[in-house]
Design a protein around this motif. Structure first.
Motif, short mmCIF file in Angstrom:
data_model
loop_
_atom_site.label_atom_id
_atom_site.label_comp_id
_atom_site.label_asym_id
_atom_site.label_seq_id
_atom_site.Cartn_x
_atom_site.Cartn_y
_atom_site.Cartn_z
N THR A 107 18.46 19.90 22.73
CA THR A 107 18.22 18.78 21.84
C THR A 107 17.59 17.58 22.50
O THR A 107 16.70 16.97 21.96
CB THR A 107 19.54 18.31 21.21
OG1 THR A 107 20.41 17.96 22.27
CG2 THR A 107 20.13 19.37 20.34
N GLU A 108 18.07 17.22 23.65
CA GLU A 108 17.63 15.94 24.16
C GLU A 108 17.75 15.90 25.67
O GLU A 108 18.64 16.50 26.25
CB GLU A 108 18.49 14.82 23.57
CG GLU A 108 17.85 13.49 23.66
CD GLU A 108 18.32 12.60 22.52
OE1 GLU A 108 17.87 11.47 22.45
OE2 GLU A 108 19.13 13.06 21.70
N GLU A 109 16.86 15.19 26.31
CA GLU A 109 16.90 15.01 27.75
C GLU A 109 17.23 13.56 28.01
O GLU A 109 16.66 12.67 27.39
CB GLU A 109 15.53 15.32 28.36
CG GLU A 109 15.01 16.71 28.06
CD GLU A 109 15.62 17.74 28.98
OE1 GLU A 109 16.54 17.39 29.74
OE2 GLU A 109 15.16 18.89 28.93
N VAL A 110 18.14 13.32 28.92
CA VAL A 110 18.49 11.95 29.26
C VAL A 110 18.26 11.74 30.74
O VAL A 110 18.61 12.56 31.56
CB VAL A 110 19.97 11.66 28.95
CG1 VAL A 110 20.26 10.19 29.15
CG2 VAL A 110 20.31 12.10 27.55
N CYS A 111 17.63 10.66 31.09
CA CYS A 111 17.33 10.44 32.50
C CYS A 111 17.07 8.96 32.74
O CYS A 111 16.66 8.23 31.85
CB CYS A 111 16.11 11.27 32.86
SG CYS A 111 15.45 10.94 34.48
N LEU A 112 17.35 8.52 33.93
CA LEU A 112 17.04 7.14 34.32
C LEU A 112 15.85 7.17 35.26
O LEU A 112 15.83 7.94 36.20
CB LEU A 112 18.22 6.56 35.10
CG LEU A 112 19.19 5.66 34.37
CD1 LEU A 112 20.16 5.08 35.38
CD2 LEU A 112 18.49 4.54 33.65
N ILE A 113 14.87 6.37 34.99
CA ILE A 113 13.77 6.32 35.94
C ILE A 113 13.56 4.88 36.40
O ILE A 113 13.84 3.92 35.69
CB ILE A 113 12.45 6.88 35.36
CG1 ILE A 113 12.03 6.11 34.10
CG2 ILE A 113 12.58 8.35 35.05
CD1 ILE A 113 10.67 6.53 33.59
N ASP A 148 26.43 13.13 20.35
CA ASP A 148 27.12 12.56 21.51
C ASP A 148 26.31 12.70 22.80
O ASP A 148 26.56 11.98 23.76
CB ASP A 148 28.48 13.26 21.71
CG ASP A 148 29.47 12.85 20.64
OD1 ASP A 148 29.26 11.79 20.04
OD2 ASP A 148 30.43 13.59 20.42
N ILE A 149 25.35 13.62 22.82
CA ILE A 149 24.65 13.91 24.08
C ILE A 149 24.06 12.65 24.75
O ILE A 149 24.25 12.46 25.94
CB ILE A 149 23.60 15.03 23.89
CG1 ILE A 149 24.36 16.36 23.75
CG2 ILE A 149 22.61 15.09 25.05
CD1 ILE A 149 23.50 17.58 23.65
N VAL A 178 21.03 18.01 30.25
CA VAL A 178 22.12 18.75 29.62
C VAL A 178 21.60 19.50 28.40
O VAL A 178 20.77 18.99 27.66
CB VAL A 178 23.30 17.81 29.26
CG1 VAL A 178 22.83 16.66 28.40
CG2 VAL A 178 24.41 18.57 28.55
N GLU A 179 22.06 20.73 28.27
CA GLU A 179 21.73 21.51 27.09
C GLU A 179 23.06 22.01 26.53
O GLU A 179 23.88 22.52 27.30
CB GLU A 179 20.86 22.71 27.45
CG GLU A 179 19.45 22.33 27.85
CD GLU A 179 18.77 23.44 28.64
OE1 GLU A 179 19.04 24.62 28.36
OE2 GLU A 179 18.00 23.11 29.55
N SER A 180 23.23 21.84 25.24
CA SER A 180 24.51 22.28 24.70
C SER A 180 24.44 22.51 23.21
O SER A 180 23.63 21.91 22.50
CB SER A 180 25.57 21.23 24.99
OG SER A 180 26.80 21.65 24.46
N LYS A 181 25.29 23.40 22.75
CA LYS A 181 25.47 23.58 21.33
C LYS A 181 26.96 23.74 21.09
O LYS A 181 27.64 24.43 21.85
CB LYS A 181 24.72 24.83 20.86
CG LYS A 181 24.61 24.90 19.37
CD LYS A 181 23.82 26.11 18.92
CE LYS A 181 23.75 26.15 17.41
NZ LYS A 181 23.23 27.43 16.94
#
Lengths: 349, 134
Positions: free
Chosen positions: A78-84, A290-291, A332-335
Protein backbone atom coordinates in the motif's frame (compact mmCIF):
# COMPACT_ATOMS: atom_id res chain seq x y z
CA UNK A 1 -20.05 22.84 -15.22
CA UNK A 2 -18.77 22.03 -11.74
CA UNK A 3 -16.32 19.45 -13.07
CA UNK A 4 -14.62 22.02 -15.31
CA UNK A 5 -14.39 24.52 -12.49
CA UNK A 6 -12.80 21.85 -10.33
CA UNK A 7 -10.19 21.13 -12.98
CA UNK A 8 -9.27 24.76 -13.43
CA UNK A 9 -8.87 25.34 -9.75
CA UNK A 10 -6.91 22.12 -9.15
CA UNK A 11 -3.50 23.66 -9.72
CA UNK A 12 -4.01 26.59 -7.33
CA UNK A 13 -5.37 24.12 -4.78
CA UNK A 14 -2.34 21.86 -5.09
CA UNK A 15 0.03 24.82 -4.97
CA UNK A 16 -1.52 26.12 -1.79
CA UNK A 17 -0.85 22.89 0.09
CA UNK A 18 1.83 22.86 2.75
CA UNK A 19 3.01 19.42 1.60
CA UNK A 20 4.62 18.47 -1.67
CA UNK A 21 2.83 16.25 -4.18
CA UNK A 22 4.44 14.37 -7.05
CA UNK A 23 2.50 12.13 -9.41
CA UNK A 24 3.92 9.75 -12.00
CA UNK A 25 2.35 7.47 -14.57
CA UNK A 26 2.88 3.72 -14.53
CA UNK A 27 6.10 4.09 -16.54
CA UNK A 28 7.64 6.45 -14.00
CA UNK A 29 7.17 9.65 -16.02
CA UNK A 30 6.39 12.76 -14.00
CA UNK A 31 2.87 13.92 -14.82
CA UNK A 32 2.05 16.34 -12.00
CA UNK A 33 3.71 18.15 -9.13
CA UNK A 34 2.97 21.22 -7.04
CA UNK A 35 5.15 24.22 -6.16
CA UNK A 36 6.05 22.79 -2.78
CA UNK A 37 7.39 19.58 -4.34
CA UNK A 38 9.28 21.68 -6.87
CA UNK A 39 11.08 23.51 -4.06
CA UNK A 40 11.58 20.47 -1.84
CA UNK A 41 13.03 18.32 -4.60
CA UNK A 42 14.73 21.13 -6.49
CA UNK A 43 12.90 20.32 -9.74
CA UNK A 44 13.60 22.94 -12.39
CA UNK A 45 10.64 24.72 -13.98
CA UNK A 46 7.86 23.02 -15.88
CA UNK A 47 10.22 21.03 -18.08
CA UNK A 48 10.15 18.04 -15.76
CA UNK A 49 6.65 17.16 -16.90
CA UNK A 50 6.61 14.05 -19.04
CA UNK A 51 10.22 13.26 -18.11
CA UNK A 52 11.48 10.19 -16.27
CA UNK A 53 11.61 10.49 -12.48
CA UNK A 54 15.27 9.51 -12.22
CA UNK A 55 16.29 12.24 -14.71
CA UNK A 56 14.87 15.03 -12.59
CA UNK A 57 14.97 13.93 -9.00
CA UNK A 58 18.34 13.82 -7.32
CA UNK A 59 17.29 11.95 -4.22
CA UNK A 60 18.05 8.31 -4.92
CA UNK A 61 15.98 6.99 -2.04
CA UNK A 62 12.86 8.66 -3.39
CA UNK A 63 13.46 7.46 -6.96
CA UNK A 64 14.03 3.95 -5.63
CA UNK A 65 10.78 4.02 -3.65
CA UNK A 66 8.75 5.29 -6.60
CA UNK A 67 10.23 2.66 -8.91
CA UNK A 68 9.63 -0.03 -6.34
CA UNK A 69 6.02 1.02 -5.86
CA UNK A 70 5.50 0.89 -9.63
CA UNK A 71 7.27 -2.43 -10.15
CA UNK A 72 5.70 -4.35 -7.28
CA UNK A 73 2.38 -5.68 -8.35
CA UNK A 74 1.22 -6.98 -5.03
CA UNK A 75 -2.30 -6.13 -3.94
CA UNK A 76 -1.45 -5.50 -0.29
CA UNK A 77 1.48 -3.27 -1.06
CA UNK A 78 0.00 0.00 0.00
CA UNK A 79 2.47 2.60 0.98
CA UNK A 80 6.14 3.34 1.41
CA UNK A 81 7.31 5.49 4.27
CA UNK A 82 10.77 6.95 4.45
CA UNK A 83 12.69 9.92 5.75
CA UNK A 84 15.06 11.66 3.42
CA UNK A 85 17.51 14.45 4.06
CA UNK A 86 18.17 16.91 1.31
CA UNK A 87 20.12 19.94 2.43
CA UNK A 88 18.45 21.57 5.40
CA UNK A 89 15.12 19.92 4.82
CA UNK A 90 14.16 16.68 6.38
CA UNK A 91 11.34 15.13 4.44
CA UNK A 92 9.02 12.35 5.29
CA UNK A 93 7.72 10.76 2.12
CA UNK A 94 4.79 8.48 1.46
CA UNK A 95 4.62 6.80 -1.91
CA UNK A 96 1.36 5.08 -2.83
CA UNK A 97 0.35 3.28 -6.00
CA UNK A 98 -2.56 4.76 -7.98
CA UNK A 99 -5.04 2.29 -9.44
CA UNK A 100 -8.00 2.71 -11.73
CA UNK A 101 -11.45 1.31 -11.02
CA UNK A 102 -10.42 -2.17 -12.14
CA UNK A 103 -7.38 -2.29 -9.88
CA UNK A 104 -4.90 -1.72 -12.71
CA UNK A 105 -1.81 0.22 -11.70
CA UNK A 106 -1.81 3.57 -13.52
CA UNK A 107 0.85 5.45 -11.59
CA UNK A 108 2.13 6.59 -8.23
CA UNK A 109 1.51 9.52 -5.93
CA UNK A 110 4.13 10.79 -3.52
CA UNK A 111 3.43 13.01 -0.53
CA UNK A 112 6.35 15.01 0.85
CA UNK A 113 6.13 16.38 4.35
CA UNK A 114 8.76 18.66 5.85
CA UNK A 115 9.62 17.42 9.32
CA UNK A 116 12.61 19.67 10.09
CA UNK A 117 10.69 21.80 12.56
CA UNK A 118 9.15 18.76 14.14
CA UNK A 119 12.63 17.32 14.53
CA UNK A 120 13.74 20.35 16.54
CA UNK A 121 10.75 20.09 18.87
CA UNK A 122 11.38 16.37 19.17
CA UNK A 123 14.89 17.01 20.37
CA UNK A 124 13.76 19.21 23.23
CA UNK A 125 11.27 16.56 24.18
CA UNK A 126 13.95 13.89 24.02
CA UNK A 127 16.23 15.69 26.45
CA UNK A 128 13.36 16.05 28.83
CA UNK A 129 12.32 12.42 28.47
CA UNK A 130 15.85 11.23 29.03
CA UNK A 131 16.16 13.17 32.28
CA UNK A 132 12.79 11.99 33.55
CA UNK A 133 13.50 8.39 32.56
CA UNK A 134 16.73 8.25 34.52
CA UNK A 135 14.87 9.52 37.55
CA UNK A 136 12.25 6.81 37.03
CA UNK A 137 14.61 3.92 36.51
CA UNK A 138 16.25 3.83 39.91
CA UNK A 139 13.08 3.53 41.98
CA UNK A 140 11.66 0.94 39.57
CA UNK A 141 14.83 -1.12 39.85
CA UNK A 142 14.64 -1.00 43.62
CA UNK A 143 10.94 -1.86 43.66
CA UNK A 144 11.53 -4.93 41.51
CA UNK A 145 14.35 -6.06 43.77
CA UNK A 146 12.30 -5.48 46.93
CA UNK A 147 9.38 -7.41 45.43
CA UNK A 148 11.71 -10.26 44.42
CA UNK A 149 13.07 -10.45 47.96
CA UNK A 150 9.53 -10.90 49.27
CA UNK A 151 8.59 -13.40 46.55
CA UNK A 152 11.75 -15.46 47.04
CA UNK A 153 10.93 -15.77 50.74
CA UNK A 154 14.18 -14.10 51.78
CA UNK A 155 12.23 -11.87 54.16
CA UNK A 156 10.00 -14.71 55.44
CA UNK A 157 7.22 -17.00 54.15
CA UNK A 158 4.15 -15.80 52.27
CA UNK A 159 0.72 -17.26 51.66
CA UNK A 160 -0.56 -17.88 48.10
CA UNK A 161 -2.73 -14.76 48.00
CA UNK A 162 0.20 -12.56 49.01
CA UNK A 163 2.44 -14.24 46.44
CA UNK A 164 -0.12 -13.75 43.72
CA UNK A 165 -0.48 -10.05 44.46
CA UNK A 166 3.27 -9.55 44.62
CA UNK A 167 3.71 -11.31 41.29
CA UNK A 168 1.25 -8.86 39.76
CA UNK A 169 3.10 -5.91 41.29
CA UNK A 170 6.36 -7.27 39.89
CA UNK A 171 4.95 -7.81 36.39
CA UNK A 172 3.52 -4.29 36.26
CA UNK A 173 6.76 -2.79 37.53
CA UNK A 174 8.72 -4.72 34.91
CA UNK A 175 6.38 -3.40 32.21
CA UNK A 176 7.10 0.11 33.39
CA UNK A 177 10.83 -0.59 33.32
CA UNK A 178 10.51 -1.76 29.69
CA UNK A 179 8.71 1.45 28.83
CA UNK A 180 11.36 3.60 30.47
CA UNK A 181 14.13 1.65 28.70
CA UNK A 182 12.42 2.15 25.35
CA UNK A 183 12.03 5.87 26.02
CA UNK A 184 15.72 6.09 26.83
CA UNK A 185 16.60 4.25 23.61
CA UNK A 186 14.42 6.61 21.58
CA UNK A 187 15.84 9.75 23.16
CA UNK A 188 19.41 8.46 22.86
CA UNK A 189 18.88 7.82 19.15
CA UNK A 190 17.38 11.26 18.66
CA UNK A 191 20.18 13.00 20.48
CA UNK A 192 22.47 11.37 17.95
CA UNK A 193 24.13 9.33 20.70
CA UNK A 194 24.44 6.20 18.61
CA UNK A 195 26.17 7.97 15.76
CA UNK A 196 29.03 8.86 18.10
CA UNK A 197 30.46 5.32 18.23
CA UNK A 198 30.73 3.88 14.75
CA UNK A 199 32.72 0.75 13.95
CA UNK A 200 32.84 -1.86 11.18
CA UNK A 201 30.17 -4.43 11.97
CA UNK A 202 29.43 -7.97 10.91
CA UNK A 203 25.64 -7.85 10.77
CA UNK A 204 25.30 -11.62 10.46
CA UNK A 205 27.02 -12.11 13.81
CA UNK A 206 24.79 -9.50 15.50
CA UNK A 207 21.66 -10.92 13.90
CA UNK A 208 22.50 -14.48 14.96
CA UNK A 209 22.97 -13.37 18.53
CA UNK A 210 19.71 -11.44 18.48
CA UNK A 211 17.90 -14.52 17.23
CA UNK A 212 19.43 -16.55 20.09
CA UNK A 213 18.00 -13.98 22.51
CA UNK A 214 14.57 -14.19 20.87
CA UNK A 215 14.32 -18.00 20.67
CA UNK A 216 12.68 -18.43 24.10
CA UNK A 217 10.01 -15.83 23.18
CA UNK A 218 9.29 -17.71 19.93
CA UNK A 219 9.26 -21.12 21.61
CA UNK A 220 6.70 -19.92 24.16
CA UNK A 221 4.26 -19.42 21.27
CA UNK A 222 5.50 -22.34 19.18
CA UNK A 223 6.52 -19.94 16.43
CA UNK A 224 9.20 -21.24 14.09
CA UNK A 225 12.00 -18.85 13.19
CA UNK A 226 13.22 -19.39 9.62
CA UNK A 227 16.63 -17.85 9.15
CA UNK A 228 18.46 -17.22 5.89
CA UNK A 229 21.75 -15.38 6.29
CA UNK A 230 23.98 -15.03 3.24
CA UNK A 231 27.62 -16.10 3.69
CA UNK A 232 30.60 -13.72 3.73
CA UNK A 233 28.66 -10.47 3.71
CA UNK A 234 30.64 -7.23 3.65
CA UNK A 235 30.99 -5.28 6.90
CA UNK A 236 29.07 -2.06 7.35
CA UNK A 237 29.98 0.96 9.44
CA UNK A 238 27.50 1.34 12.22
CA UNK A 239 26.77 1.44 15.87
CA UNK A 240 26.61 -1.99 17.43
CA UNK A 241 24.16 -1.32 20.28
CA UNK A 242 21.72 0.46 18.04
CA UNK A 243 21.82 -2.23 15.35
CA UNK A 244 21.15 -4.77 18.08
CA UNK A 245 18.23 -2.70 19.32
CA UNK A 246 16.90 -2.56 15.75
CA UNK A 247 17.12 -6.34 15.27
CA UNK A 248 15.62 -7.04 18.68
CA UNK A 249 12.66 -4.76 18.04
CA UNK A 250 11.99 -6.06 14.52
CA UNK A 251 12.14 -9.71 15.54
CA UNK A 252 10.30 -9.36 18.84
CA UNK A 253 7.54 -7.37 17.11
CA UNK A 254 7.15 -10.10 14.51
CA UNK A 255 6.85 -12.70 17.27
CA UNK A 256 4.53 -10.53 19.34
CA UNK A 257 2.05 -9.91 16.52
CA UNK A 258 2.05 -13.48 15.24
CA UNK A 259 -0.42 -15.93 16.78
CA UNK A 260 0.78 -19.27 18.17
CA UNK A 261 2.12 -21.86 15.70
CA UNK A 262 2.95 -19.18 13.13
CA UNK A 263 6.17 -18.46 11.36
CA UNK A 264 8.69 -15.62 11.34
CA UNK A 265 11.22 -15.42 8.52
CA UNK A 266 14.42 -13.45 8.89
CA UNK A 267 16.67 -12.82 5.90
CA UNK A 268 19.96 -11.00 5.61
CA UNK A 269 21.63 -10.57 2.23
CA UNK A 270 23.51 -8.17 0.02
CA UNK A 271 21.35 -6.15 -2.35
CA UNK A 272 23.53 -4.00 -4.59
CA UNK A 273 25.27 -1.39 -2.47
CA UNK A 274 23.13 -2.24 0.54
CA UNK A 275 22.63 -4.96 3.07
CA UNK A 276 19.02 -6.01 3.17
CA UNK A 277 17.34 -7.23 6.33
CA UNK A 278 13.89 -8.63 5.82
CA UNK A 279 11.63 -9.76 8.64
CA UNK A 280 8.31 -11.32 7.63
CA UNK A 281 5.66 -12.88 9.79
CA UNK A 282 2.37 -14.69 9.40
CA UNK A 283 0.76 -12.48 12.02
CA UNK A 284 -2.27 -10.26 12.29
CA UNK A 285 -0.92 -7.63 9.89
CA UNK A 286 -1.37 -3.87 9.95
CA UNK A 287 -4.45 -1.87 8.96
CA UNK A 288 -3.84 0.17 5.78
CA UNK A 289 -4.76 3.40 7.52
CA UNK A 290 -2.25 2.76 10.26
CA UNK A 291 0.79 2.08 8.07
CA UNK A 292 1.88 5.74 7.77
CA UNK A 293 1.78 6.08 11.55
CA UNK A 294 3.43 2.88 12.76
CA UNK A 295 6.83 4.57 13.09
CA UNK A 296 5.40 7.37 15.23
CA UNK A 297 6.31 7.31 18.88
CA UNK A 298 3.71 5.72 21.14
CA UNK A 299 1.52 4.80 18.19
CA UNK A 300 -0.18 1.46 18.70
CA UNK A 301 -3.14 0.06 16.87
CA UNK A 302 -5.96 0.03 19.37
CA UNK A 303 -8.56 -2.49 18.45
CA UNK A 304 -10.08 -5.78 19.42
CA UNK A 305 -7.28 -7.58 17.54
CA UNK A 306 -4.46 -6.00 19.51
CA UNK A 307 -5.86 -5.37 22.96
CA UNK A 308 -4.31 -8.53 24.43
CA UNK A 309 -0.85 -7.66 23.07
CA UNK A 310 1.26 -5.58 25.41
CA UNK A 311 3.83 -3.10 24.22
CA UNK A 312 5.14 0.40 24.62
CA UNK A 313 4.47 1.73 21.12
CA UNK A 314 8.10 2.70 20.83
CA UNK A 315 9.69 -0.36 19.18
CA UNK A 316 9.23 0.73 15.58
CA UNK A 317 10.19 4.32 16.26
CA UNK A 318 13.45 2.95 17.71
CA UNK A 319 13.91 0.87 14.54
CA UNK A 320 13.21 3.90 12.36
CA UNK A 321 15.61 6.05 14.35
CA UNK A 322 18.41 3.51 13.97
CA UNK A 323 17.75 3.12 10.25
CA UNK A 324 17.82 6.90 9.76
CA UNK A 325 21.02 7.24 11.77
CA UNK A 326 22.64 4.77 9.36
CA UNK A 327 21.27 6.55 6.28
CA UNK A 328 19.21 3.51 5.44
CA UNK A 329 15.60 3.04 4.50
CA UNK A 330 12.74 0.95 5.79
CA UNK A 331 9.67 -0.30 4.01
CA UNK A 332 6.65 -2.15 5.19
CA UNK A 333 4.21 -4.32 3.31
CA UNK A 334 1.22 -5.74 5.05
CA UNK A 335 -2.32 -6.93 4.75
CA UNK A 336 -4.63 -7.49 7.66
CA UNK A 337 -4.66 -11.13 8.65
CA UNK A 338 -1.84 -12.07 6.31
CA UNK A 339 1.21 -10.83 8.16
CA UNK A 340 3.68 -8.04 7.65
CA UNK A 341 7.09 -7.71 6.03
CA UNK A 342 9.62 -5.12 7.12
CA UNK A 343 12.54 -4.54 4.75
CA UNK A 344 15.52 -2.52 5.92
CA UNK A 345 18.29 -1.40 3.59
CA UNK A 346 21.55 -0.23 5.13
CA UNK A 347 24.23 1.16 2.83
CA UNK A 348 27.63 -0.56 2.66
CA UNK A 349 30.40 2.04 2.84
CA UNK B 1 38.21 -18.43 57.89
CA UNK B 2 35.82 -15.58 58.77
CA UNK B 3 32.81 -14.30 56.86
CA UNK B 4 33.46 -12.93 53.41
CA UNK B 5 33.00 -9.18 53.23
CA UNK B 6 31.27 -7.53 50.27
CA UNK B 7 31.40 -3.79 49.65
CA UNK B 8 28.26 -2.50 47.99
CA UNK B 9 28.49 0.87 46.22
CA UNK B 10 25.26 2.41 44.88
CA UNK B 11 23.70 5.86 45.21
CA UNK B 12 20.17 4.49 45.60
CA UNK B 13 19.57 3.84 49.29
CA UNK B 14 16.59 1.53 48.68
CA UNK B 15 18.58 -0.58 46.27
CA UNK B 16 21.48 -0.78 48.73
CA UNK B 17 19.14 -1.84 51.55
CA UNK B 18 17.47 -4.53 49.41
CA UNK B 19 20.76 -5.91 48.10
CA UNK B 20 22.15 -5.95 51.65
CA UNK B 21 19.20 -8.09 52.78
CA UNK B 22 19.89 -10.59 50.00
CA UNK B 23 23.61 -10.85 50.68
CA UNK B 24 23.18 -11.03 54.45
CA UNK B 25 20.66 -13.84 53.99
CA UNK B 26 23.59 -15.76 52.46
CA UNK B 27 25.74 -14.91 55.52
CA UNK B 28 27.96 -12.41 53.81
CA UNK B 29 29.28 -9.45 55.78
CA UNK B 30 28.14 -6.31 53.92
CA UNK B 31 29.70 -2.83 53.96
CA UNK B 32 27.98 -0.04 52.04
CA UNK B 33 28.90 3.22 50.33
CA UNK B 34 26.54 5.66 48.63
CA UNK B 35 28.80 7.22 46.02
CA UNK B 36 32.04 6.54 44.17
CA UNK B 37 34.21 8.65 46.43
CA UNK B 38 32.94 6.98 49.58
CA UNK B 39 33.33 3.64 47.81
CA UNK B 40 37.03 4.22 47.14
CA UNK B 41 37.56 5.19 50.79
CA UNK B 42 35.72 2.12 52.06
CA UNK B 43 37.88 -0.16 49.92
CA UNK B 44 40.82 0.95 52.09
CA UNK B 45 39.07 0.91 55.45
CA UNK B 46 36.87 -2.17 55.00
CA UNK B 47 39.23 -4.35 52.91
CA UNK B 48 36.37 -6.21 51.19
CA UNK B 49 36.74 -9.60 49.49
CA UNK B 50 34.44 -8.50 46.69
CA UNK B 51 32.94 -5.24 45.43
CA UNK B 52 29.52 -4.71 43.87
CA UNK B 53 29.56 -1.43 42.01
CA UNK B 54 26.76 0.52 40.34
CA UNK B 55 27.68 2.19 37.06
CA UNK B 56 25.27 5.13 37.14
CA UNK B 57 26.47 7.28 40.04
CA UNK B 58 26.92 11.04 40.28
CA UNK B 59 30.42 12.58 40.22
CA UNK B 60 32.60 9.49 39.92
CA UNK B 61 30.73 6.79 37.99
CA UNK B 62 31.16 3.05 38.44
CA UNK B 63 33.49 2.62 35.47
CA UNK B 64 35.91 5.18 36.90
CA UNK B 65 35.78 3.69 40.39
CA UNK B 66 36.41 0.27 38.87
CA UNK B 67 39.37 1.46 36.82
CA UNK B 68 40.87 3.19 39.89
CA UNK B 69 40.61 0.09 42.08
CA UNK B 70 41.89 -2.23 39.36
CA UNK B 71 44.94 -0.09 38.70
CA UNK B 72 45.86 -0.01 42.40
CA UNK B 73 48.47 -2.73 43.16
CA UNK B 74 47.11 -3.08 46.70
CA UNK B 75 43.47 -3.61 45.78
CA UNK B 76 43.53 -4.60 42.11
CA UNK B 77 43.01 -8.29 42.96
CA UNK B 78 39.57 -7.71 44.54
CA UNK B 79 36.87 -9.08 42.23
CA UNK B 80 34.39 -6.45 41.02
CA UNK B 81 30.81 -7.04 39.90
CA UNK B 82 29.46 -4.09 37.90
CA UNK B 83 25.76 -3.23 38.08
CA UNK B 84 24.17 -1.12 35.43
CA UNK B 85 20.73 0.08 34.53
CA UNK B 86 20.99 0.46 30.77
CA UNK B 87 18.24 -1.05 28.60
CA UNK B 88 17.91 -4.69 29.55
CA UNK B 89 17.75 -6.27 26.11
CA UNK B 90 20.74 -4.34 24.88
CA UNK B 91 22.78 -4.60 28.02
CA UNK B 92 22.64 -8.36 28.25
CA UNK B 93 24.33 -8.73 24.88
CA UNK B 94 28.05 -9.27 24.42
CA UNK B 95 28.83 -5.70 23.49
CA UNK B 96 27.98 -4.07 26.81
CA UNK B 97 29.56 -7.00 28.58
CA UNK B 98 32.75 -6.11 26.77
CA UNK B 99 32.29 -2.45 27.74
CA UNK B 100 32.30 -3.55 31.37
CA UNK B 101 35.24 -5.86 30.77
CA UNK B 102 37.33 -3.08 29.29
CA UNK B 103 37.22 -1.43 32.70
CA UNK B 104 38.54 -4.75 33.99
CA UNK B 105 35.48 -5.59 36.00
CA UNK B 106 35.30 -9.31 36.70
CA UNK B 107 31.62 -9.65 35.90
CA UNK B 108 28.67 -7.57 34.93
CA UNK B 109 24.97 -7.74 35.79
CA UNK B 110 22.16 -5.58 34.40
CA UNK B 111 19.49 -3.95 36.56
CA UNK B 112 16.81 -4.92 37.39
CA UNK B 113 18.55 -7.70 39.28
CA UNK B 114 17.02 -10.98 40.40
CA UNK B 115 18.17 -12.04 43.88
CA UNK B 116 19.01 -15.58 42.77
CA UNK B 117 21.10 -14.33 39.87
CA UNK B 118 22.96 -11.85 42.05
CA UNK B 119 23.86 -14.54 44.58
CA UNK B 120 24.97 -16.88 41.78
CA UNK B 121 27.25 -14.26 40.29
CA UNK B 122 28.75 -13.44 43.66
CA UNK B 123 29.36 -17.11 44.50
CA UNK B 124 30.85 -17.65 41.07
CA UNK B 125 33.26 -14.75 41.49
CA UNK B 126 34.37 -16.11 44.86
CA UNK B 127 34.95 -19.53 43.28
CA UNK B 128 37.08 -18.04 40.50
CA UNK B 129 39.10 -15.78 42.81
CA UNK B 130 39.70 -18.59 45.32
CA UNK B 131 42.46 -20.05 43.15
CA UNK B 132 44.23 -16.70 42.97
CA UNK B 133 44.02 -15.66 46.63
CA UNK B 134 46.82 -16.82 48.90
Amino acid sequence: MPHRIMKESLNPVLDSLADGILVTDAQGNIILYNQKAEAMLDIKGGDALGQRVHDHIKNEALVRLINKTLSLNVPYHTEEVCLINSGDTRLRIHVSPVRDGTGLLIGSVTLLHDVAQLSAIDKIKSNFLSMVSHQLKSPLSSTILQTSILLDGIAGGLNEKQKDLLQKIKAKTKGMTDLVNDILDVSYIEEGGYVAQIEPLDLSEILERTIDLMQPQAQDKNISLQIAIEDSLPLINGNRSSIEAMFINLVSNAIKYTPSDGQVTIELKQQGQNLQIKVSDTGIGIENNDIPRIFDKFFRERSERTKHISGTGLGLSIVKGVVDAHQGSIQVESKVGEGATFTVLLPIR
Amino acid sequence: MGEKKILLVDDDADFVEATKIILESKSYDVAVAYDGKEGLKKVETELPNLIILDVMMPEINGYEVCAKIKSDPKYGHIPILLLTAVGEAISTTKYTREMGMKMEADDYIPKPVEPIELVERVENLFRISKGKDI
